[in-house]
Design a protein around this motif. Structure first.
Motif, PDB file in Angstrom:
ATOM      1  N   LEU A  20       0.826  -1.205   0.000  1.00  0.00           N
ATOM      2  CA  LEU A  20       0.000   0.000   0.000  1.00  0.00           C
ATOM      3  C   LEU A  20       0.863   1.259   0.000  1.00  0.00           C
ATOM      4  CD1 LEU A  20      -3.018   0.429  -0.134  1.00  0.00           C
ATOM      5  CD2 LEU A  20      -2.997   0.877   2.301  1.00  0.00           C
ATOM      6  N   GLU A  21       1.987   1.212   0.709  1.00  0.00           N
ATOM      7  CA  GLU A  21       2.906   2.352   0.701  1.00  0.00           C
ATOM      8  C   GLU A  21       3.502   2.546  -0.694  1.00  0.00           C
ATOM      9  OE1 GLU A  21       5.544   1.375   3.923  1.00  0.00           O
ATOM     10  OE2 GLU A  21       4.075   1.992   5.443  1.00  0.00           O
ATOM     11  N   ALA A  22       3.776   1.457  -1.408  1.00  0.00           N
ATOM     12  CA  ALA A  22       4.290   1.551  -2.777  1.00  0.00           C
ATOM     13  C   ALA A  22       3.226   2.157  -3.695  1.00  0.00           C
ATOM     14  CB  ALA A  22       4.712   0.175  -3.288  1.00  0.00           C
ATOM     15  N   LEU A  23       1.975   1.760  -3.503  1.00  0.00           N
ATOM     16  CA  LEU A  23       0.881   2.347  -4.287  1.00  0.00           C
ATOM     17  C   LEU A  23       0.790   3.847  -4.022  1.00  0.00           C
ATOM     18  CD1 LEU A  23      -1.585   2.090  -6.152  1.00  0.00           C
ATOM     19  CD2 LEU A  23      -2.936   1.574  -4.093  1.00  0.00           C
ATOM     20  N   ASN A  24       0.942   4.242  -2.776  1.00  0.00           N
ATOM     21  CA  ASN A  24       0.903   5.658  -2.408  1.00  0.00           C
ATOM     22  C   ASN A  24       1.994   6.437  -3.160  1.00  0.00           C
ATOM     23  OD1 ASN A  24       0.303   8.072  -0.900  1.00  0.00           O
ATOM     24  ND2 ASN A  24       1.965   7.548   0.497  1.00  0.00           N
ATOM     25  N   PHE A  25       3.233   5.955  -3.114  1.00  0.00           N
ATOM     26  CA  PHE A  25       4.334   6.638  -3.805  1.00  0.00           C
ATOM     27  C   PHE A  25       4.119   6.667  -5.320  1.00  0.00           C
ATOM     28  CE2 PHE A  25       6.824   5.446   0.097  1.00  0.00           C
ATOM     29  CZ  PHE A  25       7.024   6.750   0.519  1.00  0.00           C
ATOM     30  N   GLY A  69      -1.818  10.529  -4.155  1.00  0.00           N
ATOM     31  CA  GLY A  69      -1.907  11.462  -5.271  1.00  0.00           C
ATOM     32  C   GLY A  69      -3.222  12.214  -5.303  1.00  0.00           C
ATOM     33  N   GLY A  70      -3.878  12.329  -4.159  1.00  0.00           N
ATOM     34  CA  GLY A  70      -5.148  13.039  -4.078  1.00  0.00           C
ATOM     35  C   GLY A  70      -6.354  12.180  -4.392  1.00  0.00           C
ATOM     36  N   LEU A  71      -6.152  10.900  -4.657  1.00  0.00           N
ATOM     37  CA  LEU A  71      -7.271   9.994  -4.941  1.00  0.00           C
ATOM     38  C   LEU A  71      -7.811   9.378  -3.657  1.00  0.00           C
ATOM     39  CD1 LEU A  71      -5.903   8.035  -8.025  1.00  0.00           C
ATOM     40  CD2 LEU A  71      -7.587   9.870  -8.013  1.00  0.00           C
ATOM     41  N   MET A  72      -9.077   9.013  -3.683  1.00  0.00           N
ATOM     42  CA  MET A  72      -9.666   8.266  -2.567  1.00  0.00           C
ATOM     43  C   MET A  72      -9.529   6.783  -2.894  1.00  0.00           C
ATOM     44  SD  MET A  72     -13.523   8.191  -1.023  1.00  0.00           S
ATOM     45  CE  MET A  72     -13.559   9.935  -0.814  1.00  0.00           C
ATOM     46  N   ILE A  73      -9.008   6.032  -1.963  1.00  0.00           N
ATOM     47  CA  ILE A  73      -8.795   4.598  -2.144  1.00  0.00           C
ATOM     48  C   ILE A  73      -9.742   3.862  -1.203  1.00  0.00           C
ATOM     49  CG2 ILE A  73      -7.111   2.711  -1.988  1.00  0.00           C
ATOM     50  CD1 ILE A  73      -6.428   4.740  -4.138  1.00  0.00           C
ATOM     51  N   ASN A 119      -3.029   6.441   9.796  1.00  0.00           N
ATOM     52  CA  ASN A 119      -3.592   7.654  10.393  1.00  0.00           C
ATOM     53  C   ASN A 119      -4.568   8.353   9.459  1.00  0.00           C
ATOM     54  OD1 ASN A 119      -2.029   7.289  12.689  1.00  0.00           O
ATOM     55  ND2 ASN A 119      -0.334   8.455  11.841  1.00  0.00           N
ATOM     56  N   ASN A 120      -4.502   8.061   8.167  1.00  0.00           N
ATOM     57  CA  ASN A 120      -5.376   8.686   7.180  1.00  0.00           C
ATOM     58  C   ASN A 120      -6.566   7.811   6.795  1.00  0.00           C
ATOM     59  OD1 ASN A 120      -3.709  11.136   6.575  1.00  0.00           O
ATOM     60  ND2 ASN A 120      -2.234   9.532   6.115  1.00  0.00           N
ATOM     61  N   VAL A 121      -6.693   6.649   7.419  1.00  0.00           N
ATOM     62  CA  VAL A 121      -7.769   5.721   7.082  1.00  0.00           C
ATOM     63  C   VAL A 121      -9.018   6.081   7.876  1.00  0.00           C
ATOM     64  CG1 VAL A 121      -8.505   3.301   7.260  1.00  0.00           C
ATOM     65  CG2 VAL A 121      -6.203   3.844   6.480  1.00  0.00           C
ATOM     66  N   LYS A 122     -10.129   6.166   7.163  1.00  0.00           N
ATOM     67  CA  LYS A 122     -11.426   6.329   7.818  1.00  0.00           C
ATOM     68  C   LYS A 122     -12.088   4.966   7.801  1.00  0.00           C
ATOM     69  CE  LYS A 122     -15.789   8.761   7.805  1.00  0.00           C
ATOM     70  NZ  LYS A 122     -16.638   9.749   7.127  1.00  0.00           N
ATOM     71  N   LYS A 123     -12.316   4.412   8.966  1.00  0.00           N
ATOM     72  CA  LYS A 123     -12.825   3.053   9.072  1.00  0.00           C
ATOM     73  C   LYS A 123     -14.347   3.078   9.149  1.00  0.00           C
ATOM     74  CE  LYS A 123     -12.621  -0.884  12.144  1.00  0.00           C
ATOM     75  NZ  LYS A 123     -12.210  -1.341  13.454  1.00  0.00           N
ATOM     76  N   LEU A 124     -14.986   2.339   8.252  1.00  0.00           N
ATOM     77  CA  LEU A 124     -16.432   2.175   8.242  1.00  0.00           C
ATOM     78  C   LEU A 124     -16.725   0.703   8.485  1.00  0.00           C
ATOM     79  CD1 LEU A 124     -17.193   4.274   5.039  1.00  0.00           C
ATOM     80  CD2 LEU A 124     -17.301   5.045   7.411  1.00  0.00           C
ATOM     81  N   SER A 125     -17.837   0.416   9.125  1.00  0.00           N
ATOM     82  CA  SER A 125     -18.185  -0.976   9.426  1.00  0.00           C
ATOM     83  C   SER A 125     -19.545  -1.329   8.846  1.00  0.00           C
ATOM     84  CB  SER A 125     -18.227  -1.203  10.942  1.00  0.00           C
ATOM     85  OG  SER A 125     -16.971  -0.966  11.512  1.00  0.00           O
TER      86      SER A 125
END
Length: 116
Positions: free
Chosen positions: A7-12, A25-29, A62-68
């Motif tokens: 996931l860190e590689a995808l971010n970079f 890159g400003g996208l929502m994943i 820290n940037n993850v919004k967790k939904l259940s």
């Protein structure tokens, strides 16, 4: 579960491709999964290595919004009573509602567990 490095590689990569220094890159994943299930596999690794490879150990967490999700739609649509009972039992285990034996650290499942 995927290793946090993927996931860190995808971010970079997304930051580079989009020429945008915001996270991804400003996208929502959208990530989907059950964090109570299997940890990432680390060949010849220790349990600590597996925990460290988890997404929760990444600065990205820290940037993850967790939904259940709260309703098991498969059970709801089938209206199958024993499947509903199994679904509840499985959630109770995952949510830590099943008592743990203090000496062994194990749980004891009832005789009707997974009695489909």
């Amino acid at each position: 579960m995927a290793h946090k490095k993927s996931l860190e590689a995808l971010n970079f990569t997304l930051k580079d491709l989009r020429r945008n220094n915001n996270i991804f890159g400003g996208l929502m994943i959208l990530l989907a999964g059950d964090f109570r299930q299997t940890l990432p596999v680390v060949p010849r690794g220790t349990p600590a290595d597996e925990l460290n490879a988890c997404l929760k150990a990444s600065p990205l967490w820290n940037n993850v919004k967790k939904l259940s999700l709260t309703t098991n739609m498969r059970v709801q649509l089938q209206n199958y009573q024993s499947a509903a009972q199994f679904s509840k039992q499985l959630l109770d285990v995952g949510n830590g509602k099943v008592p743990v034996d203090a000496t062994s650290g194990l749980i004891t499942l009832t005789n009707d567990f997974a009695d489909l």
